[in-house]
Scaffold this motif. Structure first.
Motif, PDB file in Angstrom:
ATOM      1  N   ASP A  23      -4.383   8.406   5.998  1.00 40.10           N
ATOM      2  CA  ASP A  23      -4.373  10.020   6.121  1.00 40.10           C
ATOM      3  C   ASP A  23      -3.809  10.499   4.860  1.00 40.10           C
ATOM      4  OD1 ASP A  23      -6.571  10.615   8.004  1.00 40.10           O
ATOM      5  OD2 ASP A  23      -4.400  11.058   9.000  1.00 40.10           O
ATOM      6  N   GLU A  24      -3.265   9.234   4.148  1.00 41.57           N
ATOM      7  CA  GLU A  24      -2.674   9.470   3.325  1.00 41.57           C
ATOM      8  C   GLU A  24      -2.781   7.921   1.808  1.00 41.57           C
ATOM      9  OE1 GLU A  24       1.191  10.524   4.851  1.00 41.57           O
ATOM     10  OE2 GLU A  24       0.665   9.126   5.584  1.00 41.57           O
ATOM     11  N   ASN A  25      -2.569   8.188   0.814  1.00 40.54           N
ATOM     12  CA  ASN A  25      -2.675   6.751   0.644  1.00 40.54           C
ATOM     13  C   ASN A  25      -2.074   6.258  -0.057  1.00 40.54           C
ATOM     14  OD1 ASN A  25      -0.451   7.686  -1.176  1.00 40.54           O
ATOM     15  ND2 ASN A  25      -1.533   8.484  -2.976  1.00 40.54           N
ATOM     16  N   HIS A  26      -0.554   5.878   0.815  1.00 44.58           N
ATOM     17  CA  HIS A  26       0.695   5.006   0.881  1.00 44.58           C
ATOM     18  C   HIS A  26       1.144   5.746   2.409  1.00 44.58           C
ATOM     19  CE1 HIS A  26       3.342   8.122  -1.442  1.00 44.58           C
ATOM     20  NE2 HIS A  26       3.891   8.044  -0.748  1.00 44.58           N
ATOM     21  N   ARG A  27       1.600   4.401   3.150  1.00 46.25           N
ATOM     22  CA  ARG A  27       4.021   4.624   4.093  1.00 46.25           C
ATOM     23  C   ARG A  27       4.421   4.266   3.360  1.00 46.25           C
ATOM     24  NH1 ARG A  27       1.164   6.035   9.154  1.00 46.25           N
ATOM     25  NH2 ARG A  27      -1.080   6.934   9.172  1.00 46.25           N
ATOM     26  N   ARG A  28       5.841   4.626   3.824  1.00 45.94           N
ATOM     27  CA  ARG A  28       6.883   4.580   3.776  1.00 45.94           C
ATOM     28  C   ARG A  28       7.840   4.092   5.265  1.00 45.94           C
ATOM     29  NH1 ARG A  28       6.652   7.891  -1.005  1.00 45.94           N
ATOM     30  NH2 ARG A  28       6.938   6.698  -2.559  1.00 45.94           N
ATOM     31  N   LEU A  29       7.931   3.114   5.745  1.00 41.79           N
ATOM     32  CA  LEU A  29       8.619   2.971   6.867  1.00 41.79           C
ATOM     33  C   LEU A  29       9.929   2.798   6.207  1.00 41.79           C
ATOM     34  CD1 LEU A  29       5.990   0.370   8.398  1.00 41.79           C
ATOM     35  CD2 LEU A  29       6.291   2.667   9.034  1.00 41.79           C
ATOM     36  N   LEU A  30      11.051   2.356   7.229  1.00 40.80           N
ATOM     37  CA  LEU A  30      12.248   2.171   6.675  1.00 40.80           C
ATOM     38  C   LEU A  30      12.971   1.535   8.250  1.00 40.80           C
ATOM     39  CD1 LEU A  30      14.794   3.229   5.229  1.00 40.80           C
ATOM     40  CD2 LEU A  30      15.492   4.377   7.096  1.00 40.80           C
ATOM     41  N   ILE A  31      13.230  -0.175   7.164  1.00 42.30           N
ATOM     42  CA  ILE A  31      13.012  -1.059   8.252  1.00 42.30           C
ATOM     43  C   ILE A  31      14.072  -1.967   8.201  1.00 42.30           C
ATOM     44  CG2 ILE A  31      12.053  -3.598   8.579  1.00 42.30           C
ATOM     45  CD1 ILE A  31       9.558  -2.354   8.085  1.00 42.30           C
TER      46      ILE A  31
END
Length: 323
Positions: A23-31
């Motif tokens: 649904d969006e052109n990128h995802r951000r995960l905090l790992i």
């Protein structure tokens, strides 16, 4: 001096079995306090479908630090894929698009640093001048929601360090089974992943004593020459009579509390053997049905083993329902 202060970037490029609907052109995960950006190559739209994902993490002080994080992230992706029954190929860290030196030299003259596209893990100095010569193609039309995969990736990353070497190797193998579209390949790869686990099983202490006693008894039998008896005794002690593949899998099922699956394993493995050894004439739809049953059974076993080492992973059994 400015060059020595540059940090390192980790880039992991992998292929998924089904198109992921984003649904969006990128995802951000905090790992573990580090931002990991997930996107598809060359996609700028706010929503898209893709069979390739690229994961980037920046700010590593050394290449070794970036590589260690990347290797762990790759393993976490494979575990998350299995638990969500997605199917990914994290690659062999080799070029899928190669850039010749002459092209690299021309790009440098224009202020760009070209790199070939790696299928797998790549680590390099982070610089705004870096450009990746990306290449991807797919004709797959079915789509899948990646939400479950991303959620499991975040929760799995820290725990994958607990996996023993044997288990960490099978995650890639079982993902190949999930990825493959050929039913026979799926059957062989899935069964091989479980058999690989079974080979970690050992004789009990009582059985070891029985083997040692048998080796001693052989020397006293009045058959053949003394040299022949000694050779047979040595062969027994050195492991000629190791656990068979079937025994190893059965020992594995007992250890995991899946003893009730032994009959189903025997049934499906027999069908697998007749298929692999060419003693069946069944074709087409029957192969796909068998592959589905084998993937479900093996998925339960693999997940149970992963869950024995990573708390919570074994709770995802709804993705695999043995028939």
């Amino acid at each position: 001096m400015a060059e020595s202060r540059k940090t390192y970037r980790m880039r992991l490029r992998m292929r998924v079995r089904q198109r992921l609907k984003m649904d969006e052109n990128h995802r951000r995960l905090l790992i573990e306090g580090r931002e990991v950006t997930i996107k598809s190559p060359d996609v700028t739209d706010s929503s898209f479908e893709t069979t390739w994902l690229v994961l980037n993490a920046r700010g590593f002080q050394t290449a070794a630090e970036a590589k260690a994080f990347g290797e762990r992230l790759k393993l976490a992706c494979e575990v998350a894929s299995i638990s969500s029954r997605l199917g990914i190929n994290t690659g062999a860290d080799s070029f899928s698009t190669f850039v010749g030196e002459s092209v690299v030299d021309i790009a440098r003259q224009h202020g760009m640093e070209l790199r070939g596209d790696i299928h797998g893990l790549d680590v390099f100095k982070d610089d705004e001048a870096v450009r990746i010569m990306s290449s991807s193609a797919s004709s797959v039309s079915t789509t899948s929601n990646p939400t479950a995969f991303f959620a499991r990736l975040s929760s799995t990353f820290k725990a994958v360090g607990n996996l023993n070497d044997g288990t960490s190797k099978l995650t890639y193998l079982f993902n190949l089974a999930l990825m493959n579209r050929d039913p026979i390949a799926q059957i062989v790869l899935a069964c091989s992943a479980v058999e690989a686990l079974g080979q970690n099983e050992k004789w009990t202490e009582s059985q070891k004593q029985i083997i040692a006693e048998a080796a001693m008894q052989v020397k006293t039998i009045d058959i053949g020459t003394e040299e022949e008896r000694v050779e047979v005794s040595d062969a027994i002690q050195k492991g000629v009579f190791r656990l068979s593949l079937r025994q190893g899998v059965f020992r594995l099922l007992d250890r995991l509390g899946l003893t009730d699956l032994k009959k189903l394993w025997d049934e499906l493995y027999t069908l697998r053997s007749t298929l692999v050894h060419g003693s069946t004439t069944e074709r087409g739809e029957g192969h796909y049905k068998l592959a589905s049953r084998v993937l479900s059974l093996c998925g339960v076993i693999v997940l149970k083993e992963l869950g024995s080492q990573i708390p919570g992973v074994g709770d995802d059994m709804e993705m695999y329902q043995p028939e």
